[in-house]
Design a protein around this motif. Sequence first.
Motif, PDB file in Angstrom:
ATOM      1  N   THR A   1     -16.499  17.313  47.382  1.00 56.24           N
ATOM      2  CA  THR A   1     -15.832  16.202  46.967  1.00 56.24           C
ATOM      3  C   THR A   1     -14.192  16.509  46.886  1.00 56.24           C
ATOM      4  O   THR A   1     -13.510  15.619  47.331  1.00 56.24           O
ATOM      5  CB  THR A   1     -16.201  15.660  45.704  1.00 56.24           C
ATOM      6  OG1 THR A   1     -17.640  15.224  45.956  1.00 56.24           O
ATOM      7  CG2 THR A   1     -15.575  14.221  45.119  1.00 56.24           C
TER       8      THR A   1
ATOM      9  N   ARG B   1     -11.071  14.994  49.182  1.00 48.89           N
ATOM     10  CA  ARG B   1      -9.826  14.585  48.534  1.00 48.89           C
ATOM     11  C   ARG B   1      -8.594  15.028  48.965  1.00 48.89           C
ATOM     12  O   ARG B   1      -7.530  14.397  49.038  1.00 48.89           O
ATOM     13  CB  ARG B   1      -9.909  14.869  47.075  1.00 48.89           C
ATOM     14  CG  ARG B   1     -10.722  13.865  46.240  1.00 48.89           C
ATOM     15  CD  ARG B   1     -10.646  13.957  44.781  1.00 48.89           C
ATOM     16  NE  ARG B   1     -11.746  13.301  44.219  1.00 48.89           N
ATOM     17  CZ  ARG B   1     -12.533  13.693  42.979  1.00 48.89           C
ATOM     18  NH1 ARG B   1     -11.960  14.832  42.494  1.00 48.89           N
ATOM     19  NH2 ARG B   1     -13.538  13.142  42.551  1.00 48.89           N
TER      20      ARG B   1
ATOM     21  N   LYS C   1     -13.071  10.172  52.714  1.00 50.49           N
ATOM     22  CA  LYS C   1     -14.448  10.215  52.212  1.00 50.49           C
ATOM     23  C   LYS C   1     -15.343  10.653  53.384  1.00 50.49           C
ATOM     24  O   LYS C   1     -15.254  10.117  54.571  1.00 50.49           O
ATOM     25  CB  LYS C   1     -14.640   8.860  51.575  1.00 50.49           C
ATOM     26  CG  LYS C   1     -13.935   8.558  50.345  1.00 50.49           C
ATOM     27  CD  LYS C   1     -14.192   7.191  49.780  1.00 50.49           C
ATOM     28  CE  LYS C   1     -13.399   7.063  48.386  1.00 50.49           C
ATOM     29  NZ  LYS C   1     -13.893   5.780  47.789  1.00 50.49           N
TER      30      LYS C   1
END
Length: 68
Positions: free
Chosen positions: A26, A30, A35
Motif C-alpha cells: 500500500t 502511495r 492504486k
Amino acid sequence: MYVCLCHGFTDRQVRAAISEGAGSPTQVFRQFDAKPRCGKCVSTVRELVDETKGACGGSGGCPCGKRG
C-alpha cells in the motif's frame, strides 16, 4: 523488469520506494500516487518489500526457505 504494467513501474522503482520508507505494498503504491488496478502486481510488490526489508529472518536463516 516491469512490476506493474498498469502504472508502468519497475522493480528498481519499487526498491527505491522501499528504501525511501515504504514498508508495505500500500505504501509503495502511495509513493507512485497510484492504486492497484488489475492486482496482478501486488504479490510481486509484497515479495520485494519482504526481500528488501528482510522479513525472511534478516541476516540469519530464512524460516520460509526462500532465502539463506
